[in-house]
Design an enzyme around this catalytic site. Structure first.
Site, short mmCIF file in Angstrom:
data_model
loop_
_atom_site.label_atom_id
_atom_site.label_comp_id
_atom_site.label_asym_id
_atom_site.label_seq_id
_atom_site.Cartn_x
_atom_site.Cartn_y
_atom_site.Cartn_z
N ASN A 6 0.86 -1.18 0.00
CA ASN A 6 0.00 0.00 0.00
C ASN A 6 0.90 1.24 0.00
OD1 ASN A 6 -1.82 2.03 0.50
ND2 ASN A 6 -2.40 1.32 2.55
N PHE A 7 0.90 1.94 -1.12
CA PHE A 7 1.77 3.11 -1.26
C PHE A 7 1.30 4.33 -0.47
CE2 PHE A 7 4.80 3.00 -5.05
CZ PHE A 7 5.05 1.66 -4.90
N LYS A 8 0.01 4.32 -0.13
CA LYS A 8 -0.58 5.48 0.55
C LYS A 8 -0.30 6.76 -0.27
CE LYS A 8 -0.08 3.03 4.84
NZ LYS A 8 0.02 3.05 6.27
N HIS A 90 -9.66 0.99 5.01
CA HIS A 90 -8.35 1.18 5.64
C HIS A 90 -8.48 2.13 6.84
CE1 HIS A 90 -4.21 2.36 6.33
NE2 HIS A 90 -3.88 1.22 5.75
N GLU A 92 -6.75 4.47 7.94
CA GLU A 92 -6.50 5.90 7.70
C GLU A 92 -7.75 6.56 7.11
OE1 GLU A 92 -2.82 5.33 5.60
OE2 GLU A 92 -1.86 4.81 7.49
N GLU A 159 -5.61 -5.21 10.52
CA GLU A 159 -4.52 -4.27 10.76
C GLU A 159 -4.82 -3.47 12.04
OE1 GLU A 159 -2.49 -3.08 6.85
OE2 GLU A 159 -4.38 -1.98 6.90
N GLY A 165 2.20 1.92 10.64
CA GLY A 165 3.16 3.02 10.45
C GLY A 165 3.90 3.42 11.71
N SER A 195 3.16 -2.62 10.32
CA SER A 195 4.62 -2.69 10.51
C SER A 195 5.23 -4.03 10.13
CB SER A 195 5.00 -2.28 11.94
OG SER A 195 4.58 -0.95 12.19
P1 PGA Z 1 2.63 -0.11 7.70
O1 PGA Z 1 1.20 0.14 7.00
O2 PGA Z 1 3.19 -1.35 7.09
O3 PGA Z 1 3.43 1.12 7.39
O4 PGA Z 1 2.36 -0.27 9.16
C1 PGA Z 1 0.32 -0.91 6.78
C2 PGA Z 1 -0.95 -0.40 6.16
O5 PGA Z 1 -1.35 0.73 6.44
O6 PGA Z 1 -1.59 -1.10 5.37
#
Ligand code: PGA
Length: 237
Positions: A6-8, A90, A92, A159, A165, A195
């Site tokens: 996931n590039f975000k 997600h 976020e 998650e 993150g 992570s």
């Molecule tokens: P992360 O993000 O690996 O940086 O914790 C995972 C995600 O948001 O899917």
């Protein structure tokens, strides 16, 4: 297994293209059986070469084919690039962009009607984690409200919000406990995210009921992402 990146909100169009080319070359030149997904930024979507087991997906969409929704991306704009895998729910988007469960379910129904693969994300925040497994599971089950768990192109990504993150990963026991309880009621593949990195992917993929990973930060480096795919190939389940 499914190994997804996931590039975000990272990478330019040019850098994403270079990344995708490198991963495509890696996947095409190995006998890897992993299902690889790359959720690129919208600005980088394009008609990429087809490579077996590898798909470029969309991190988001607005649940319309097209219309007047300034600043949003409808399905017509995804179909132009043959996108048939999307992320929904997600953390976020739930927590920072304030998407409600109701809106998430609308997006889910919309994507399901278009028969695309959905990686549906769920996860509990830290304060719920502190309350123990029963609180965690009831929080997670609420995130399935309005969601058809029998959809045949559904993949679920667990998650924990506090692990995304942050460099903090849930313990293997915690991941196993949650995934096993999800597995009791769900037949869709179950991913873990939060992570994940080269150093811990092997142990995580060995967790019972874990069918893959959704990786953010650590996947933004081509070499590291390829290494994670390679490690997944060594995991026998
Ligand atoms: P992360 O993000 O690996 O940086 O914790 C995972 C995600 O948001 O899917």
């Amino acid at each position: 297994m499914i190994i997804a990146s996931n590039f975000k909100t990272n990478y330019t169009r040019g850098a994403t293209k270079a990344f995708i080319k490198e991963i495509q070359a890696f996947v095409a030149n190995t006998t890897s059986k992993q299902q690889v997904r790359i959720f690129a930024p919208f600005t980088a979507l394009d008609c990429f070469d087809e490579v077996a087991h590898l798909k470029v997906g969309a991190q988001n969409f607005y649940p319309v084919q097209n219309g007047s929704f300034t600043g949003e991306i409808g399905f017509e704009q995804l179909e132009e690039f043959g996108i048939d895998t999307v992320l929904i729910g997600h953390s976020e988007r739930r927590h920072i962009l304030k998407e409600s469960q109701n809106f998430i379910a609308q997006k889910y129904d919309f994507a399901k009607a278009r028969e695309v693969e959905i990686i549906y994300c769920i996860g509990e925040p830290q304060e719920i984690r502190m309350q123990g497994i029963d609180a965690i599971m009831s929080y997670l089950w609420e995130q399935f409200e309005g969601i058809d768990i029998h959809y045949d192109k559904l993949i679920i990504a667990y998650e924990p919000v506090w692990a995304i993150g942050t460099g903090l990963t849930a313990s293997l026991e915690d991941i196993e406990e949650v995934l096993t309880r999800l597995r009791d009621k769900l037949s869709a593949p179950l991913l873990y995210g939060g992570s994940v990195k080269v150093e811990n992917i092997d142990a995580i993929l060995h967790v019972k009921a874990c069918d893959g990973v959704l990786v953010g930060t650590a996947s933004w480096n081509e070499k590291a992402f390829c290494e994670m795919i390679r490690i997944a190939d060594t995991v026998k389940k």
